[in-house]
Design a protein around this motif. Sequence first.
Motif, mmCIF file in Angstrom:
data_model
loop_
_atom_site.group_PDB
_atom_site.id
_atom_site.type_symbol
_atom_site.label_atom_id
_atom_site.label_comp_id
_atom_site.label_asym_id
_atom_site.label_seq_id
_atom_site.Cartn_x
_atom_site.Cartn_y
_atom_site.Cartn_z
ATOM 1 N N ASP A 37 -18.301 -12.215 -10.081
ATOM 2 C CA ASP A 37 -16.989 -12.552 -10.619
ATOM 3 C C ASP A 37 -15.982 -11.441 -10.301
ATOM 4 O OD1 ASP A 37 -17.484 -10.500 -12.448
ATOM 5 O OD2 ASP A 37 -18.001 -11.878 -14.064
ATOM 6 N N ALA A 38 -14.713 -11.700 -10.631
ATOM 7 C CA ALA A 38 -13.644 -10.771 -10.285
ATOM 8 C C ALA A 38 -13.815 -9.417 -10.974
ATOM 9 C CB ALA A 38 -12.292 -11.385 -10.644
ATOM 10 N N ALA A 39 -14.267 -9.439 -12.220
ATOM 11 C CA ALA A 39 -14.444 -8.181 -12.948
ATOM 12 C C ALA A 39 -15.510 -7.305 -12.289
ATOM 13 C CB ALA A 39 -14.816 -8.460 -14.401
ATOM 14 N N THR A 40 -16.570 -7.930 -11.814
ATOM 15 C CA THR A 40 -17.638 -7.169 -11.149
ATOM 16 C C THR A 40 -17.152 -6.580 -9.831
ATOM 17 O OG1 THR A 40 -19.312 -8.588 -12.168
ATOM 18 C CG2 THR A 40 -19.983 -7.309 -10.242
ATOM 19 N N LEU A 41 -16.364 -7.367 -9.084
ATOM 20 C CA LEU A 41 -15.801 -6.841 -7.838
ATOM 21 C C LEU A 41 -14.914 -5.647 -8.121
ATOM 22 C CD1 LEU A 41 -15.181 -6.927 -4.814
ATOM 23 C CD2 LEU A 41 -13.385 -8.598 -5.311
ATOM 24 N N ARG A 42 -14.040 -5.777 -9.101
ATOM 25 C CA ARG A 42 -13.126 -4.680 -9.432
ATOM 26 C C ARG A 42 -13.899 -3.437 -9.851
ATOM 27 N NH1 ARG A 42 -10.386 -2.310 -13.663
ATOM 28 N NH2 ARG A 42 -8.200 -1.727 -13.211
ATOM 29 N N GLU A 43 -14.914 -3.607 -10.660
ATOM 30 C CA GLU A 43 -15.716 -2.456 -11.100
ATOM 31 C C GLU A 43 -16.375 -1.765 -9.910
ATOM 32 O OE1 GLU A 43 -18.432 -4.103 -13.877
ATOM 33 O OE2 GLU A 43 -16.894 -4.535 -15.393
ATOM 34 N N GLY A 44 -16.857 -2.559 -8.966
ATOM 35 C CA GLY A 44 -17.475 -1.981 -7.784
ATOM 36 C C GLY A 44 -16.491 -1.190 -6.940
ATOM 37 N N LEU A 45 -15.274 -1.698 -6.825
ATOM 38 C CA LEU A 45 -14.241 -0.995 -6.066
ATOM 39 C C LEU A 45 -13.869 0.316 -6.741
ATOM 40 C CD1 LEU A 45 -12.001 -4.061 -5.147
ATOM 41 C CD2 LEU A 45 -13.418 -2.736 -3.567
ATOM 42 N N LEU A 46 -13.736 0.293 -8.055
ATOM 43 C CA LEU A 46 -13.431 1.527 -8.784
ATOM 44 C C LEU A 46 -14.553 2.552 -8.602
ATOM 45 C CD1 LEU A 46 -12.008 0.027 -12.109
ATOM 46 C CD2 LEU A 46 -10.708 1.224 -10.335
ATOM 47 N N ALA A 47 -15.789 2.080 -8.644
ATOM 48 C CA ALA A 47 -16.930 2.982 -8.465
ATOM 49 C C ALA A 47 -16.958 3.567 -7.059
ATOM 50 C CB ALA A 47 -18.230 2.244 -8.755
ATOM 51 N N ALA A 48 -16.390 2.819 -6.091
ATOM 52 C CA ALA A 48 -16.352 3.294 -4.702
ATOM 53 C C ALA A 48 -15.175 4.220 -4.435
ATOM 54 C CB ALA A 48 -16.295 2.101 -3.757
ATOM 55 N N GLY A 49 -14.357 4.490 -5.455
ATOM 56 C CA GLY A 49 -13.261 5.431 -5.288
ATOM 57 C C GLY A 49 -11.886 4.821 -5.175
ATOM 58 N N PHE A 50 -11.776 3.492 -5.338
ATOM 59 C CA PHE A 50 -10.466 2.858 -5.292
ATOM 60 C C PHE A 50 -9.679 3.221 -6.553
ATOM 61 C CE2 PHE A 50 -12.210 0.772 -1.824
ATOM 62 C CZ PHE A 50 -11.396 -0.224 -1.289
ATOM 63 N N SER A 51 -8.372 3.388 -6.381
ATOM 64 C CA SER A 51 -7.499 3.538 -7.543
ATOM 65 C C SER A 51 -7.432 2.203 -8.274
ATOM 66 C CB SER A 51 -6.098 3.946 -7.099
ATOM 67 O OG SER A 51 -5.470 2.869 -6.394
ATOM 68 N N PRO A 52 -7.062 2.203 -9.559
ATOM 69 C CA PRO A 52 -6.878 0.920 -10.254
ATOM 70 C C PRO A 52 -5.898 0.004 -9.530
ATOM 71 C CG PRO A 52 -6.959 2.694 -11.848
ATOM 72 C CD PRO A 52 -6.934 3.342 -10.492
ATOM 73 N N HIS A 53 -4.829 0.579 -8.993
ATOM 74 C CA HIS A 53 -3.840 -0.215 -8.247
ATOM 75 C C HIS A 53 -4.470 -0.913 -7.050
ATOM 76 C CE1 HIS A 53 -0.253 -1.160 -5.876
ATOM 77 N NE2 HIS A 53 -0.721 -0.405 -4.904
ATOM 78 N N MET A 54 -5.250 -0.178 -6.271
ATOM 79 C CA MET A 54 -5.852 -0.766 -5.078
ATOM 80 C C MET A 54 -7.004 -1.701 -5.427
ATOM 81 S SD MET A 54 -4.064 0.048 -2.482
ATOM 82 C CE MET A 54 -5.143 -0.638 -1.238
ATOM 83 N N ALA A 55 -7.733 -1.391 -6.477
ATOM 84 C CA ALA A 55 -8.809 -2.287 -6.912
ATOM 85 C C ALA A 55 -8.235 -3.613 -7.389
ATOM 86 C CB ALA A 55 -9.621 -1.629 -8.021
ATOM 87 N N ASP A 56 -7.131 -3.552 -8.145
ATOM 88 C CA ASP A 56 -6.492 -4.781 -8.617
ATOM 89 C C ASP A 56 -5.967 -5.602 -7.446
ATOM 90 O OD1 ASP A 56 -6.987 -4.138 -11.256
ATOM 91 O OD2 ASP A 56 -4.996 -3.286 -11.613
ATOM 92 N N GLY A 57 -5.312 -4.933 -6.494
ATOM 93 C CA GLY A 57 -4.739 -5.650 -5.357
ATOM 94 C C GLY A 57 -5.794 -6.273 -4.467
ATOM 95 N N THR A 58 -6.865 -5.544 -4.208
ATOM 96 C CA THR A 58 -7.930 -6.064 -3.361
ATOM 97 C C THR A 58 -8.633 -7.231 -4.032
ATOM 98 O OG1 THR A 58 -8.242 -3.865 -2.387
ATOM 99 C CG2 THR A 58 -10.032 -5.453 -2.106
ATOM 100 N N THR A 59 -8.821 -7.135 -5.338
ATOM 101 C CA THR A 59 -9.424 -8.247 -6.072
ATOM 102 C C THR A 59 -8.519 -9.475 -6.033
ATOM 103 O OG1 THR A 59 -10.590 -6.704 -7.537
ATOM 104 C CG2 THR A 59 -10.328 -8.970 -8.309
ATOM 105 N N ALA A 60 -7.221 -9.281 -6.224
ATOM 106 C CA ALA A 60 -6.277 -10.399 -6.186
ATOM 107 C C ALA A 60 -6.258 -11.058 -4.813
ATOM 108 C CB ALA A 60 -4.876 -9.911 -6.565
ATOM 109 N N MET A 61 -6.285 -10.248 -3.762
ATOM 110 C CA MET A 61 -6.321 -10.783 -2.408
ATOM 111 C C MET A 61 -7.567 -11.645 -2.193
ATOM 112 S SD MET A 61 -6.758 -8.574 1.126
ATOM 113 C CE MET A 61 -8.366 -7.985 0.560
ATOM 114 N N THR A 62 -8.701 -11.163 -2.668
ATOM 115 C CA THR A 62 -9.961 -11.893 -2.489
ATOM 116 C C THR A 62 -9.951 -13.193 -3.283
ATOM 117 O OG1 THR A 62 -11.041 -9.736 -2.251
ATOM 118 C CG2 THR A 62 -12.463 -11.647 -2.496
#
Length: 293
Positions: A235-260
């Motif tokens: 789900d979207a929350a899991t994707l976002r959490e993974g991006l944050l764990a990989a070093g994405f900023s909240p801004h970029m994690a939110d944007g990448t999740t929205a794009m997906t």
Amino acid sequence: MIVVSSAASNTGSAVADALLAAGHQVRVLGRDRDRLRRFVERGAEAAEVRTDDPHSLREAFADAHGAFVMIAPGLIPGSSDFPAHQRRVISAYRRALDALDGLTRIVGLSGWAANHAGARGPVWGLRPLEEALDTLTGVEVTHLRPGWFMENALPMIEEVRATGTAHGLIPGDLPLPAIATADIGAVAADLLAGRRKAGAGALELQGPREITLNEITAAIGEAVGRPGARYERIDAATLREGLLAAGFSPHMADGTTAMTIDVAERRIAMTQSRDAETATPTTFEEFLARLIN
């Protein structure tokens, strides 16, 4: 002279490779001259520039009759305002290319997300780039809108190799217009060299057939010795959490999740049919074989 910006990127390097293979005079641009060395060894000129610096860009595009441009970097994981970066790059290209003597052709790398007026995240700037280039006069501009890059599957290869499973937010049975970067480069090179007639506006590019993530995962499994590999949707929350764990900023994690999500829910989709103008030859199986073998 044909100038290729961001030549160290996957797509920029594909354009430069295709032009050099065809014997054209090429100048490659990039932020790090060392990463351009392999093109220089094949006869290209090189210039170290930033894509958000209009003055050095204009000097680098001097005496060009053709130019390939793209927003680069296309992703800055730690950014807190990625649209601001995109606006700077778009403005720099617009200023650098305006009324440039001898320039007759521009090919801009856009993407299928430009088909969606509400595109979010890293792909937000694609349509604004197109609009900025369209204000230039006296040049023939073609916007390439490739679909889902086959290179997006690279992290899946290691995941399948390690666990036999790949994960993602996009539904596993959603047909994707997957395309190899090398094929995008070949089309761009043909347009810049005049071997292919440019049409008006945007050209959507897609591989020879659509393919799902279920099929992609299965093909990867066969290639890496993990038969029966499967794709599992998150789900979207899991994707976002993974991006944050990989070093994405909240801004970029939110944007990448929205794009997906926009891809998953088919707001980002092709509008042109697959035909002789839009189809490219490399299948995913061929792409994968080149990586694995």
